[in-house]
Design an enzyme around this catalytic site. Structure first.
Site, mmCIF file in Angstrom:
data_model
loop_
_atom_site.group_PDB
_atom_site.id
_atom_site.type_symbol
_atom_site.label_atom_id
_atom_site.label_comp_id
_atom_site.label_asym_id
_atom_site.label_seq_id
_atom_site.Cartn_x
_atom_site.Cartn_y
_atom_site.Cartn_z
ATOM 1 N N LYS A 1 -13.441 0.019 10.474
ATOM 2 C CA LYS A 1 -14.579 0.947 10.437
ATOM 3 C C LYS A 1 -15.883 0.185 10.694
ATOM 4 C CE LYS A 1 -12.079 4.201 7.609
ATOM 5 N NZ LYS A 1 -11.612 4.604 6.273
ATOM 6 N N GLN B 1 -13.229 4.178 0.213
ATOM 7 C CA GLN B 1 -11.880 3.984 0.755
ATOM 8 C C GLN B 1 -10.842 4.321 -0.315
ATOM 9 O OE1 GLN B 1 -11.153 3.025 4.070
ATOM 10 N NE2 GLN B 1 -9.109 3.637 3.394
ATOM 11 N N ASP C 1 -16.575 11.961 4.984
ATOM 12 C CA ASP C 1 -15.135 12.250 5.029
ATOM 13 C C ASP C 1 -14.866 13.749 4.870
ATOM 14 O OD1 ASP C 1 -13.498 10.059 5.549
ATOM 15 O OD2 ASP C 1 -13.626 9.291 3.495
#
Ligand code: NAP
Length: 282
Positions: free
Chosen positions: A52, A96, A119
């Site tokens: 990322k 994460q 997200d």
């Protein structure tokens, strides 16, 4: 022979467009930054976080990493998220997953400000996905939609079957197909006659996590098959679809690797850019 939908090529194009928009914002004095929070030492998570960071840097988005020890408490993580929520220089926040067992995942996801929730896991954003009035789309389902569109396929008027009902992939995937006027069936581990239902699909999405579950007898000739699965079999990465069996029958198909995977990161970058636009009232 199916059209192979090339996720690497499509994601490269998406990233090129994002890069152009990021540099246009920079010319207006606006920088774009993503905070990535990793708790613990999970090797797969470390690789995801590294990828990322590389992807952010390639398009001009700043990636700020927060690496916390495995022993971090829920309160400590909540405090960090609070700081990031209030930091005007941070546009997007990504925690994460998975988190260590002493931290409740849902509590953390709910603590992220919905306008920084790149997200799209916060209940506010999940609700917006239900109504269709969304700011952010969850990265993997959004990537699947872009892949279909890149091959000139839309869900309107099509029979769509999604295998998998997770909050991250299956359920939002079904909603996106529905918003695009597909007729959608969701299957899961308790679904009887899975093969029969799959054979009705013009668009078949496999998001299961079982190597090569989707075999030739489950696919209607000419169907578009999107393989979200990422599994290891005999040391090799493979999808939920038995590619060698299904490819000669399908009309279009995504490979694993090189299909949905690259799109997920591209959609994360797109959401981070969107967050910067929203926060700057653009
Ligand atoms: P998940 O939370 O484990 O959900 C799997 C779903 O598949 C569940 O709904 C489960 O049903 C269903 N299922 C399991 N076995 C089945 C069977 N034999 N027949 C029919 N349905 C079955 O997984 P996920 O997070 O959605 O991820 C799915 C796959 O996508 C995994 O391989 C994951 O690694 C991959 N993935 C890839 C990306 C990417 O960027 N490429 C991103 C996210 C996930 P129940 O609900 O009844 O248990």
């Amino acid at each position: 022979m199916a059209v192979i939908i090339d996720g690497k090529a499509v994601s490269a194009q998406v990233k090129e467009n994002i890069k152009t928009e990021v540099s246009a914002l920079q010319e207006k004095g606006i920088s774009v930054a993503l905070a990535v929070v990793l708790v613990g030492e999970d090797p797969a998570s470390k690789i995801y976080v590294r990828n990322k960071k590389i992807a952010c840097e390639a398009v001009g988005i700043q990636s700020k990493e927060f690496l916390l020890p495995e022993s971090t408490s829920e309160d400590e993580l909540l405090q960090l998220i609070q700081q990031l929520n209030e930091d005007p220089e941070i546009n997007g926040i990504l925690v994460q997953l998975p988190l260590p067992k002493q931290i409740r995942e849902q509590k953390i996801l709910e603590s992220i400000s919905p306008i920084k929730d790149v997200d799209a896991f916060h209940p506010v954003n999940v609700g917006k996905i239900m109504t269709g009035a969304f700011d952010f789309l969850p990265c993997t389902p959004a990537g699947c939609m872009e892949l279909l569109h890149s091959a000139g396929i839309t869900a309107e008027g099509k029979r769509c079957v999604v295998i998998g009902r997770s909050n991250i992939v299956g359920k939002p995937m079904a909603m996106l197909l529905l918003h695009e006027h597909g007729t959608v069936t969701i299957c899961h581990s308790k679904t009887p006659n899975l093969a029969e239902i799959c054979r009705t699909a013009d668009i078949l999405i496999a998001a299961v996590g079982r190597a090569k579950l989707v075999t030739a007898d489950m696919v209607r000739p000419g169907a578009a098959v999107i393989d979200v699965g990422m599994n290891r079999q005999d040391g090799k990465l493979c999808g939920d679809v038995d590619f060698d069996q299904v490819e000669p029958i399908a009309g279009a198909i995504t490979p694993v690797p090189g299909g949905v995977g690259p799109m997920t990161i591209a959609m994360l970058l797109k959401n981070t850019l969107k967050a910067a636009f929203l926060q700057n009232n653009l």
